[in-house]
Design an enzyme around this catalytic site. Structure first.
Site, PDB file in Angstrom:
ATOM      1  N   SER A 186       0.842  -1.202   0.000  1.00  0.00           N
ATOM      2  CA  SER A 186       0.000   0.000   0.000  1.00  0.00           C
ATOM      3  C   SER A 186       0.872   1.246   0.000  1.00  0.00           C
ATOM      4  O   SER A 186       1.649   1.445  -0.928  1.00  0.00           O
ATOM      5  CB  SER A 186      -0.950  -0.026   1.211  1.00  0.00           C
ATOM      6  OG  SER A 186      -1.851   1.057   1.173  1.00  0.00           O
TER       7      SER A 186
ATOM      8  N   HIS B 297      -2.794  -0.924  -3.303  1.00  0.00           N
ATOM      9  CA  HIS B 297      -3.943  -0.048  -3.070  1.00  0.00           C
ATOM     10  C   HIS B 297      -3.794   1.209  -3.923  1.00  0.00           C
ATOM     11  O   HIS B 297      -2.906   2.026  -3.689  1.00  0.00           O
ATOM     12  CB  HIS B 297      -4.037   0.322  -1.592  1.00  0.00           C
ATOM     13  CG  HIS B 297      -4.258  -0.854  -0.703  1.00  0.00           C
ATOM     14  ND1 HIS B 297      -3.878  -0.859   0.631  1.00  0.00           N
ATOM     15  CD2 HIS B 297      -4.800  -2.081  -0.935  1.00  0.00           C
ATOM     16  CE1 HIS B 297      -4.208  -2.023   1.169  1.00  0.00           C
ATOM     17  NE2 HIS B 297      -4.761  -2.781   0.232  1.00  0.00           N
TER      18      HIS B 297
ATOM     19  N   ASP C 191      -4.426  -4.695   6.128  1.00  0.00           N
ATOM     20  CA  ASP C 191      -4.842  -5.520   4.994  1.00  0.00           C
ATOM     21  C   ASP C 191      -3.731  -6.499   4.624  1.00  0.00           C
ATOM     22  O   ASP C 191      -2.572  -6.112   4.498  1.00  0.00           O
ATOM     23  CB  ASP C 191      -5.178  -4.644   3.786  1.00  0.00           C
ATOM     24  CG  ASP C 191      -5.728  -5.452   2.621  1.00  0.00           C
ATOM     25  OD1 ASP C 191      -6.425  -6.455   2.876  1.00  0.00           O
ATOM     26  OD2 ASP C 191      -5.463  -5.090   1.460  1.00  0.00           O
TER      27      ASP C 191
END
EC number: 3.1.1.61
Length: 364
Positions: free
Chosen positions: A178, A204, A300
């Site tokens: 991310s 992401h 995540d």
């Protein structure tokens, strides 16, 4: 003892945007807006007197654009900078230019048309500011010289079809990343040879930008890099980036891995989600997969990596020192799903050592 608040400088030529951002950030007990400026020159004068923990910066402004100002900040005194601009939503090249100039993160300008949209934007902005305040900001690397490619006859007509398809792979790599990932992924993929295993990547990133991101990486790497499409057969020497706004799953038919692209709600607050990819890899690849979790805020991928670990996959996490934000790897390590913690520079070597050493395991 109370922790000091995160002090933010807002730079945007719109008075209404400055007011909205100030209201959003000051509502968080851990954040305070120390000042705002209508253009980079006013911001530069403010920086002579006081240094913020984080800067929120627009791109389109009078007298000097935000990218130019960002480069000046990074050259003189690196400070975490969050780009907040509608232009990055409209043009992917601007987004990549901002990251290459040193932006920590890019956050869309808050929408105020609905209460839900405003609450979602507020949470996203406050999360980004808190992550930026903890980030390790490093000097930017000088841009690489791009050598014009030597053309072949392929530029005029396609090569003849040999009748031999590219080999499918029994083993594959899954990466979840991310914040800080755009440059970290480049560092990893650029170092891999064409014979590298297939790689499935969840980065992401907003919808509409992943195709351009994949194309940019493809121009820099020996392996092929593409935005994943539903039904893609997974082949060696190719990296597949999940499309923004949709989940990517690994599936298997007989001896072939293929990719499924699915709609659905955000998982672990993200879509695409690394947890979704990792779970599918645990189910369909098991011990024939290598799971890697890299720089990023939040958790995540942590639970999905643990599922891979429990079903025999090899797992790696990027170390704190080389992460821009040590969030996702930290959570994965805490859950016990990581076999080994390695610096960013070592990840390409780990991938190739794993491919060369590990024999495929028969799977049903």
């Amino acid at each position: 003892m109370l922790r000091p608040k995160i002090r933010v400088l807002i730079v945007d030529d719109s008075a209404s945007v400055r007011q909205i951002l100030t209201t959003i950030l000051n509502a968080d007990p851990d954040i305070e807006v120390m000042a705002s400026a209508a253009d980079p020159f006013a911001a530069a004068r403010r920086l002579q007197d006081e240094i913020p923990d984080v800067i929120i910066l627009d791109i389109e402004m009078p007298r000097m654009d935000g990218i130019t100002f960002l480069r000046k900040i990074m050259a003189q005194r690196p400070i975490p900078v969050i780009i907040c601009s509608t232009l990055t939503e409209e043009r992917s090249d601007v987004m990549f230019e901002a990251f290459e100039a040193g932006a920590f993160d890019i956050v869309p300008k808050p929408r105020i048309d609905t209460t839900h949209a405003l609450l979602e934007a507020s949470a996203r902005m406050c999360d980004a500011v808190k992550a930026a305040a903890r980030a390790r900001i490093r000097p930017r690397r000088p841009p690489r010289m791009v050598v014009e490619a030597k053309l072949t006859a392929d530029a005029i007509m396609p090569p003849p079809v040999s009748g031999r398809a590219r080999p499918t792979t029994e083993r594959l790599v899954c990466i979840g990343v991310s914040t800080g990932g755009t440059e970290a992924l480049r560092d990893v993929l650029e170092c891999l040879p064409a014979k590298a295993p297939a790689i499935l990547i969840v980065q992401h990133m907003p919808q509409g930008f992943t195709a351009a991101f994949a194309k940019r990486l493809d121009s820099l790497c020996e392996i092929e890099v593409r935005e994943a499409q539903d039904g893609d057969v997974v082949v060696q020497g190719c990296a597949y980036i999940a499309p923004g706004g949709r989940h990517m799953l690994l599936q298997r038919t007989g001896q072939r891995y293929h990719i499924a692209i699915k709609d659905g709600p955000p998982v672990s607050r993200h879509r695409p989600s690394a947890d979704v990819l990792f779970r599918s890899a645990a189910q369909y690849a098991g011990p024939n997969a290598l799971g890697i979790i890299m720089t990023g805020m939040g958790d995540d991928g942590a639970r999905g990596l643990l599922e891979m670990h429990k079903l025999g996959a090899t797992t790696r996490a990027q170390d704190e020192e080389s992460c821009v934000v040590f969030g996702m790897p930290k959570e994965a390590i805490a859950l016990g799903g990581v076999d080994k913690v390695v610096p960013l520079a070592q990840i390409p070597r780990e991938i190739m050592l794993w491919q060369d050493a590990k024999q495929p395991v028969p799977t049903v």
